[in-house]
Scaffold this active site. Structure first.
Site, mmCIF file in Angstrom:
data_model
loop_
_atom_site.group_PDB
_atom_site.id
_atom_site.type_symbol
_atom_site.label_atom_id
_atom_site.label_comp_id
_atom_site.label_asym_id
_atom_site.label_seq_id
_atom_site.Cartn_x
_atom_site.Cartn_y
_atom_site.Cartn_z
ATOM 1 N N SER A 6 44.032 28.031 45.220
ATOM 2 C CA SER A 6 45.394 28.188 46.178
ATOM 3 C C SER A 6 45.222 27.474 47.334
ATOM 4 O O SER A 6 46.028 26.943 48.079
ATOM 5 C CB SER A 6 45.522 29.670 46.539
ATOM 6 N N SER A 16 45.924 33.248 42.739
ATOM 7 C CA SER A 16 45.752 33.629 43.972
ATOM 8 C C SER A 16 47.226 33.593 44.772
ATOM 9 O O SER A 16 47.376 32.928 45.981
ATOM 10 C CB SER A 16 44.782 33.014 44.994
ATOM 11 N N ASP A 39 38.574 37.303 46.356
ATOM 12 C CA ASP A 39 37.498 37.260 47.298
ATOM 13 C C ASP A 39 36.791 38.759 47.548
ATOM 14 O O ASP A 39 35.869 38.812 47.939
ATOM 15 C CB ASP A 39 38.143 37.143 48.523
ATOM 16 N N ARG A 55 29.834 36.851 51.796
ATOM 17 C CA ARG A 55 30.359 37.938 51.152
ATOM 18 C C ARG A 55 29.178 38.524 50.114
ATOM 19 O O ARG A 55 29.307 39.967 50.009
ATOM 20 C CB ARG A 55 31.429 37.449 50.143
#
Length: 409
Positions: free
Chosen positions: A147, A174, A293, A369
């Site tokens: 995206s 997304s 995510d 992450r």
């Protein structure tokens, strides 16, 4: 530097509260728009390394710009400098960034008349960009790409003399991030629209002076949802300044975590996370196409709760800071999990009958992450997170916030 996390618990405080920095996704979009329209003022901008890279890229004034491993900045700045008259820029990044594809965006910009050249491998950074006024017009692009490619085009489209009619072909990935981009354009007074897989953005010379306050980051909030989910019934935590009607796609985390017994209550300008009940099901399945995510956070939550987990819609994770599916498989396997992955899916078996080893070192692969998704697991076992500083990419004070609400069990 590594951090050793002894087994922890959330502090027993009915008013336990955190304030998280502004959304990286919103901030990076607004920084680009502020460069196009200097009358825009931004408050509560993200303190992240990625947003810092975006800001420096826009305003450093140098001919060579190194954005490190900031993927959003690479995509957005490629489009921005391609549409900037009289700019001659060499745009580069880290070794990993030079392995992350950008050919789809470059091809799209070239179709609009941009002068962009590859300095090394075809389809990958570094890039040599000779900026010019772009006319815009009609453009088609595959919808199942990152995206960020599409948002990059939408953000610079108001500077095109003929605006942009962007047709998306196929199933969109997304979409909430694209909706965020369009909503921010509209908030500034740019009359863009979306209908039948087509974005229409008009040429807009100027906007009225205005101030936008960036909402805190829902992706960052997900780690604290995980901590509450892994805590006993009755555990409560407040997060300040979150909106019930958010522009961020990862706001869906509030709905997803109901499956793990976590209820979200909106109290004016803050939310309360409460662990109200045990699990409804020993199996969790979800398509994260619109919010990839938070995949790592959810995967680790399921592992910590001992439930079987199947996540799909993850085809963009192999071009992130690392191949996130491979990284999850590697590190969860160390913890005695049974994990299978494909190009866009991950399955994690139930750990109810498995003994989980303690004091395992979790590699983070240069991915913020990975570090933050595994940190909540310390509410179940002691473990070590390698390269703790990697969180600076999106959440620089994560460890301070983490320590402020926990204590050794």
């Amino acid at each position: 530097m590594d951090i050793r996390l002894k087994k922890k618990r959330l502090k027993n405080d009915n008013n336990l509260t955190l304030t998280i920095g502004g959304s990286k996704s919103e901030t990076n979009r607004l920084l680009l728009l502020q460069s196009l329209y200097p009358t825009l003022q931004i408050e509560n901008a993200s303190p992240s390394k990625d947003s810092e890279a975006m800001y420096k890229g826009l305003y450093c004034g140098e001919s060579t710009i190194d954005i490190g491993d900031a993927g959003t900045a690479m995509r957005f700045l490629t489009a921005y400098f391609a549409a900037c008259q009289d700019k001659d820029i060499f745009l580069t990044g880290s070794a990993r960034m030079q392995e992350r594809p950008i050919g789809i965006l470059v091809d799209a910009l070239r179709q609009l008349g941009a002068d962009i050249y590859y300095s090394k491998a075809e389809g990958f950074p570094p890039l040599h960009i000779r900026g010019k006024q772009l006319r815009g017009g009609l453009l088609s692009i595959k919808a199942n790409v990152s995206s960020q490619y599409i948002s990059a085009l939408l953000l610079v489209a108001p500077s095109f003399t003929d605006g942009l009619i962007l047709q998306l072909e196929g199933e969109i990935t997304s979409f909430p991030y694209l909706r965020m981009t369009l909503s921010l354009l509209n908030e500034l007074g740019i009359e863009g629209t979306y209908e039948e897989n087509t974005f229409t953005i008009p040429y807009t010379m100027a906007i009225a002076p205005q101030r936008i306050v960036v909402e805190p980051d829902w992706s960052s909030a997900s780690y604290f949802y995980s901590m509450v989910a892994l805590s006993p019934i009755g555990t409560s935590l407040y997060l300040e300044h979150y909106k019930e009607r958010s522009l961020q796609g990862d706001r869906i985390v509030a709905d997803i975590y109901q499956a793990f017994g976590v209820r979200t209550i909106f109290w004016g300008d803050k939310i309360q996370l409460i662990k109200e009940r045990d699990l409804l099901s020993p199996i969790f399945s979800y398509n994260l196409r619109d919010c990839p995510d938070i995949a790592q956070t959810i995967a680790v939550t399921c592992f910590g709760l001992g439930i079987e987990c199947f996540l799909s819609g993850l085809h963009t994770l192999n071009i992130k800071e690392t191949n996130r599916l491979e990284a999850l498989k590697n590190e969860l396997t160390k913890l005695n999990a049974e994990v299978h992955i494909s190009e866009e899916e991950i399955w994690i078996g139930s750990t109810v009958t498995r003994k989980i080893p303690r004091n395992v070192s979790i590699n983070t692969y240069g991915d913020h992450r990975m570090a933050m998704a595994f940190a909540p697991l310390s509410l179940k076992i002691s473990l070590i997170i390698n390269d703790m500083e990697v969180v600076s990419k999106s959440f620089p004070d994560f460890w301070e916030q983490f320590e402020s609400i926990t204590e050794n069990d």
